[in-house]
Design a protein around this motif. Structure first.
Motif: not given
Length: 229
Positions: A70-79, A143-155
């Motif tokens: 969350y502190t790094y803006g990786l909201y997908g990982e945080a959620m 929602i303004g997340g970073r690296s959304v493609e990678l974040d989504s795929a990893t999630n």
């Protein structure tokens, strides 16, 4: 706890812990990152051994990692970690305890029954994963997340792998391998772009990758041995 561990497993955990401690002092990493990394390593090694106790370390890792992400803006990982991984640990304890190996002739360290996926199951799983990845990337971008493609795929890969893990499929490890590769790329990109110092997290994902390869090999062996019990 370590009575049925192989020499490789003991050395692997000891080396990983030593590396993390070294990085913690050398690079002035955060204490929370160190705790998350070590707890996560205990968790995945215990999963690779088929141990129910992995879920207790998973609770620690999921909660601490969610905050760091969350502190790094990786909201997908945080959620993913706060809303999925953490509560799933309790479900995992319940489901694995219901499927423990009862035979006196079972191989040492194999606490749960291991299953394999069919070709049909693979087809359905991959189709659902592709659709979910595209839709979640759109949400994260909104929602303004970073690296959304990678974040989504990893999630999406992580959720799929976790579900396969709950049902004790050996193929979960192939998903975890993909998750770990993508997570290494994602965290390396984020740490460089933000100037962050949580490099113990990057080391954790690298260790996870090595462990996932070992886990797949071990679970395939476990499944074969259980077929003759």
């Amino acid at each position: 706890m370590f009575k049925d561990w192989t020499l490789f497993e003991k050395l692997w955990l000891a080396v990983f812990t030593a590396v993390n401690l070294s990085l913690f002092f050398a690079w002035d990493d955060t204490l929370l990152g160190l705790i998350s990394s070590i707890a996560g390593m205990f968790c995945v090694v215990l999963v690779a051994k088929g141990k129910i106790s992995n879920y207790y370390f998973g609770m620690i890792q999921a909660s601490t990692y969610a905050y760091i992400s969350y502190t790094y803006g990786l909201y997908g990982e945080a959620m993913l970690n706060a809303l999925f991984y953490f509560p799933v640990q309790f479900i995992g304890i319940y489901m694995w305890k219901r499927n423990k190996i009862r035979s006196k002739d079972s191989v040492v360290g194999e606490d749960v029954v291991v299953k394999r996926m069919t070709a049909k199951a693979w087809g359905v799983t991959l189709t659902a994963m592709i659709a979910a990845t595209v839709l979640y990337a759109i949400l994260l971008k909104t929602i303004g997340g970073r690296s959304v493609e990678l974040d989504s795929a990893t999630n999406v890969l992580s959720i799929t792998a976790q579900i396969l893990m709950l049902y004790r499929f050996a193929e979960q490890w192939l998903m975890w391998i993909a998750v770990n590769v993508l997570s290494i790329i994602m965290w390396l990109t984020v740490l460089i772009s933000t100037g962050g110092n949580d490099y113990t997290i990057l080391v954790m994902w690298t260790a996870f990758l090595i462990n996932s390869i070992y886990g797949y090999i071990n679970w395939v062996k476990m499944a074969k041995k259980q077929e003759v019990l």
